[in-house]
Design a protein around this motif. Structure first.
Motif, PDB file in Angstrom:
ATOM      1  N   UNK A  41       0.907  -1.181  -0.045  1.00 25.47           N
ATOM      2  CA  UNK A  41       0.129  -0.046   0.023  1.00 25.47           C
ATOM      3  C   UNK A  41       0.755   1.288   0.075  1.00 25.47           C
ATOM      4  N   UNK A  42       0.588   2.150  -0.823  1.00 29.61           N
ATOM      5  CA  UNK A  42       1.321   3.402  -1.056  1.00 29.61           C
ATOM      6  C   UNK A  42       0.673   4.730  -0.943  1.00 29.61           C
ATOM      7  N   UNK A  43      -0.534   4.651  -0.980  1.00 30.45           N
ATOM      8  CA  UNK A  43      -1.167   5.923  -0.714  1.00 30.45           C
ATOM      9  C   UNK A  43      -1.662   6.281   0.582  1.00 30.45           C
ATOM     10  N   UNK A  47      -2.430   3.253   3.247  1.00 26.44           N
ATOM     11  CA  UNK A  47      -1.835   2.960   4.473  1.00 26.44           C
ATOM     12  C   UNK A  47      -2.453   2.848   5.577  1.00 26.44           C
ATOM     13  N   UNK A  69       4.923  -5.451   7.307  1.00 29.32           N
ATOM     14  CA  UNK A  69       6.149  -4.952   6.631  1.00 29.32           C
ATOM     15  C   UNK A  69       5.996  -4.186   5.164  1.00 29.32           C
ATOM     16  N   UNK A  70       6.012  -2.949   5.351  1.00 31.34           N
ATOM     17  CA  UNK A  70       5.814  -2.033   4.180  1.00 31.34           C
ATOM     18  C   UNK A  70       7.075  -2.342   3.208  1.00 31.34           C
ATOM     19  N   UNK A  71       6.556  -2.363   1.857  1.00 33.07           N
ATOM     20  CA  UNK A  71       7.680  -2.628   0.732  1.00 33.07           C
ATOM     21  C   UNK A  71       7.011  -1.841  -0.332  1.00 33.07           C
ATOM     22  N   UNK A  72       7.903  -1.339  -1.122  1.00 37.16           N
ATOM     23  CA  UNK A  72       7.506  -0.689  -2.651  1.00 37.16           C
ATOM     24  C   UNK A  72       7.197  -1.375  -3.500  1.00 37.16           C
ATOM     25  N   UNK A  73       6.308  -1.071  -4.692  1.00 36.45           N
ATOM     26  CA  UNK A  73       6.371  -1.923  -5.833  1.00 36.45           C
ATOM     27  C   UNK A  73       7.227  -2.037  -6.738  1.00 36.45           C
ATOM     28  N   UNK A  74       8.144  -0.895  -6.880  1.00 36.98           N
ATOM     29  CA  UNK A  74       9.217  -1.253  -7.863  1.00 36.98           C
ATOM     30  C   UNK A  74      10.243  -2.208  -7.080  1.00 36.98           C
ATOM     31  N   UNK A  76       9.619  -5.004  -6.340  1.00 35.62           N
ATOM     32  CA  UNK A  76       9.311  -6.012  -5.437  1.00 35.62           C
ATOM     33  C   UNK A  76       9.253  -7.498  -6.040  1.00 35.62           C
ATOM     34  N   UNK A 308      -4.949  -6.659  -7.834  1.00 33.83           N
ATOM     35  CA  UNK A 308      -3.809  -6.457  -6.879  1.00 33.83           C
ATOM     36  C   UNK A 308      -4.287  -8.029  -5.907  1.00 33.83           C
ATOM     37  N   UNK A 342      -7.966   3.676  -1.984  1.00 36.51           N
ATOM     38  CA  UNK A 342      -7.095   3.570  -3.173  1.00 36.51           C
ATOM     39  C   UNK A 342      -7.598   3.892  -4.681  1.00 36.51           C
ATOM     40  N   UNK A 344      -9.792   2.271  -6.316  1.00 42.37           N
ATOM     41  CA  UNK A 344      -9.753   1.370  -7.199  1.00 42.37           C
ATOM     42  C   UNK A 344     -11.330   0.437  -6.845  1.00 42.37           C
TER      43      UNK A 344
END
Lengths: 424, 275
Positions: A41-43, A47, A69-74, A76, A308, A342, A344
């Motif tokens: 989740x990035x927005x 989040x 555990x937050x992570x980024x899409x780029x 991944x 997703x 989001x 979506x």
């Protein structure tokens, strides 16, 4: 003297760092089970919503605690490859259907079929459920979807004397006619960010009867026929015969193509549905915009769904608990809240209805949510080398085609030959 | 004959500085623009309205400052390690002849041809076996290992540029090898060491892939990993906060460079060897 001090300081720094490494470490020690949930989740709103859902779960399940555990899409995908191969993947994995399928094929994901209740199964449209089903096993729960929709400047359409489509769907021919009618006085009918055209062409192909792939994994074969060529040829005709697409947008990303839309240089733009929120936020004051009905091709309004997803690591020591959390995360209430955050489309019928009831037609939500019913599975999700083919073959080939460097036959052979070379 | 007059030289210099500085200027400009302005056709350097909330969001989201601290620790430690190992090794490579040197140079060149994706998995497994996966010490070792060949290559060039006659002269005056190294070679090598340290620091500070794969816990994330979270799924990018974060991320590098800049003097050897 100064040099000596610097060397000593450097040595101390390195030593202290190495000593610090000897501490730490975590693990279960007979207390409550702790599940790791790698969230993408990035927005900010999404989040916060993810944290709320996890907080609600943790409060209700003191014996099974979930840690985000937050992570980024780029990047991944590379991260997951390493994590799964090294046996250090999180218990719950957030990703997307197209990306997660290869991990299922390789046997890294738990079969969630036994945990999927009949009610939830019935609540997920078959096409969406198919997109997360590999070899007959449900390997992920879908959580969020996007569709491609047409955003239009209502004022410009009205000034051009165009009747605004009001049906359940709108044909591509209608879009072409409206684009022609609104192309005048140095302004264009349509802006479409097609710098990376493959995703859009593949996702919208079902409306033209296009499938692209047959078979799954390494056995998938590609054939490009009229159904697959329908949309690229339509775009080519609009861009080079009608001259109704702002040329520069064909070389831009979707987001970049919004700027000329705001400036009145284009009357319409094809975008991912989530852009509704950005248009609401970024468009100039008084900008009167609408979402046109879902696009339908000769084969109907279907679009490929690439939801997703939430999956469970097969090697997790707590597959059952993780699956229960995923089920909790995808309750109607939680999915509606997540997708609202989001911007979506919820993958379940009940969550989509809940969101429709809550938001009505505000900011095009009504039309966008309605477009969700046409999202269906597509073979490309399960073609083993799709991602490689998309980046190294299809995108450059489509770009050459849209730039008129190759014709339709050239495009077809580049796509098919490229697939053969990628899957050699 | 001088081809350029002084004003023309200054004009050329200003143009060059503008060319170099423009991306940074644009980044700073983007960091104080509203989302609406960033997504409009307006292309002015100066924002219509100054929006500082991008910085507030960048600082509050995902623990940017903590990540910056992690990056600083890793970058300083790996720079120190690289330099400490590279200086003596570079001297040996530059001065010695024979198989050891050939093997050393071969190793440096070969180590540069492996793509990182090829080594990341075994590297991760080794680090995990050592208890160094998912912590800053492990990442420091990886950064050091990855930067060392280039640091060696850089430094051995600097060593080779120091005339061996200077060392011979020192030996003639009765100095032993260590004294020669301490009093003659190292002072002359200082600019090279500084340049190598700068390169090492920036490489580590900006490194993304190893950190992405090796670090699993948010409390260990470095700055590039946190900045990466401003890029979302479905093509979403929080451009304003990302630009603000990138501006903040550039500050330590600028400070580090400004501290070491004075050390980057050359010409120490001018006149050292009389023909």
């Amino acid at each position: 003297m100064k040099t000596r001090r610097a060397v000593v300081a450097a040595c101390l720094l390195v030593t202290s760092l190495l000593l610090a490494a000897c501490g730490g470490g975590s693990g279960d020690s007979g207390g409550p089970v702790t599940l790791t949930f790698q969230s993408l989740s990035d927005q900010p709103a999404a989040i916060a919503q993810t944290q709320k859902i996890v907080g609600d779960w943790n409060k209700a399940h003191p014996d099974v605690q979930v840690k985000i555990v937050p992570a980024g899409w780029d990047g991944v995908y590379d991260k997951l490859v390493t994590q799964f191969n090294a046996g250090s993947a999180p218990d719950i994995v957030h990703y997307e259907a197209a990306g997660i399928a290869p991990f299922a094929t390789d046997g890294y994901l738990a079969d969630l079929t036994p945990y999927l209740s009949p009610e939830k199964r019935a609540d997920i449209p078959k096409g969406v459920l198919d997109s997360v089903t590999v070899d007959g096993k449900v390997i992920a729960y879908p959580t969020e979807l996007q569709s491609y929709v047409v955003f239009a400047n209502k004022t410009q359409l009205q000034q051009a004397g165009v009747a605004i489509p009001a049906g359940a769907t709108m044909t591509w021919d209608q879009l072409r006619q409206i684009a022609k009618a609104t192309t005048k006085d140095g302004k264009y009918g349509l802006g479409w960010g097609l710098s990376s055209p493959t995703a859009a062409f593949v996702a919208l192909a079902p409306g033209f009867g296009g499938k692209y792939f047959q078979g799954t994994g390494d056995n998938a074969t590609l054939s490009v026929g009229p159904g697959e060529m329908g949309l690229p040829q339509l775009v080519d005709a609009m861009a080079h015969q009608d001259n109704s697409i702002l040329p520069v947008t064909l070389t831009q990303s979707g987001t970049k193509a919004l700027a000329p839309f705001y400036a009145g240089q284009t009357a319409m733009t094809v975008q991912g549905s989530y852009q509704a929120v950005n248009i609401e936020k970024d468009a100039p004051k008084g900008f009167d915009w609408i979402v046109l009905p879902p696009l339908a091709g000769p084969a109907g309004p279907d679009q490929a769904a690439n939801p997703q997803t939430l999956s469970v690591n097969k090697d997790s020591g707590h597959v059952k608990e993780a699956a229960q959390f995923v089920d909790f995360f995808t309750s109607t209430e939680n999915l509606a809240a997540m997708n609202e955050a989001d911007a979506l489309i919820p993958p379940t019928t009940s969550a989509r209805q809940a969101l429709t009831t809550k938001l009505g037609s505000k900011n095009g939500w009504g039309t966008i949510l309605a477009s969700g019913q046409y999202l269906t599975s597509a073979p490309y999700l399960f073609a083993g080398k799709y991602a490689q083919w998309k980046d190294t073959v299809a995108t450059p080939a489509y770009q050459r085609f849209l730039a008129r460097q190759v014709d339709a036959n050239g495009l077809k052979s580049q796509l098919e030959d490229g697939w053969k070379s990628v899957t050699k | 004959m001088r081809l350029l007059t002084r004003p023309a030289q200054y004009a050329a210099l200003v143009l060059y500085l503008l060319f170099l500085g423009f991306p940074l200027l644009w980044l700073i400009s983007a960091s104080v623009k509203s989302s609406g302005e960033l997504n409009s056709l307006s292309a002015s350097i100066l924002p219509h309205e100054w929006h500082w909330e991008n910085y507030a969001e960048a600082l509050t989201k995902q623990g940017l400052l903590h990540s910056a601290w992690n990056s600083l620790i890793v970058a300083l430690a790996s720079t120190a390690l690289s330099v400490l190992i590279a200086v003596p090794a570079a001297y040996v490579l530059a001065r010695l002849r024979g198989r050891v040197r050939v093997a050393g140079v071969g190793w440096i060149l070969v180590s540069q041809v492996f793509p990182v994706v090829l080594i990341i998995l075994p590297l991760f497994l080794i680090l995990r076996a050592l208890g160094l996966a998912d912590n800053l010490a492990g990442l420091t070792l990886v950064h050091t290992t990855y930067m060392l060949p280039f640091a060696l290559w850089m430094l051995q060039g600097y060593v080779a540029a120091i005339p061996v006659e200077l060392e011979e002269a020192g030996a003639m005056d009765g100095a032993n090898r260590l004294t020669v190294l301490r009093t003659i070679v190292f002072p002359l090598l200082a600019p090279g060491v500084v340049a190598t340290a700068m390169f090492s620091f920036v490489s580590s500070w900006n490194e993304f892939f190893f950190a992405l794969v090796l670090l699993q816990s948010p409390e260990n994330y470095t700055l590039p990993i946190t900045l990466n979270m401003f890029v979302g799924g479905e093509g979403k990018v929080a451009l304003g906060p990302l630009a603000a974060g990138a501006v903040l991320a550039a500050v330590p590098s600028i400070v580090f460079f400004s501290i070491l800049r004075r050390k980057l003097t050359s010409g120490l050897m001018a006149g050292a060897v009389k023909g």
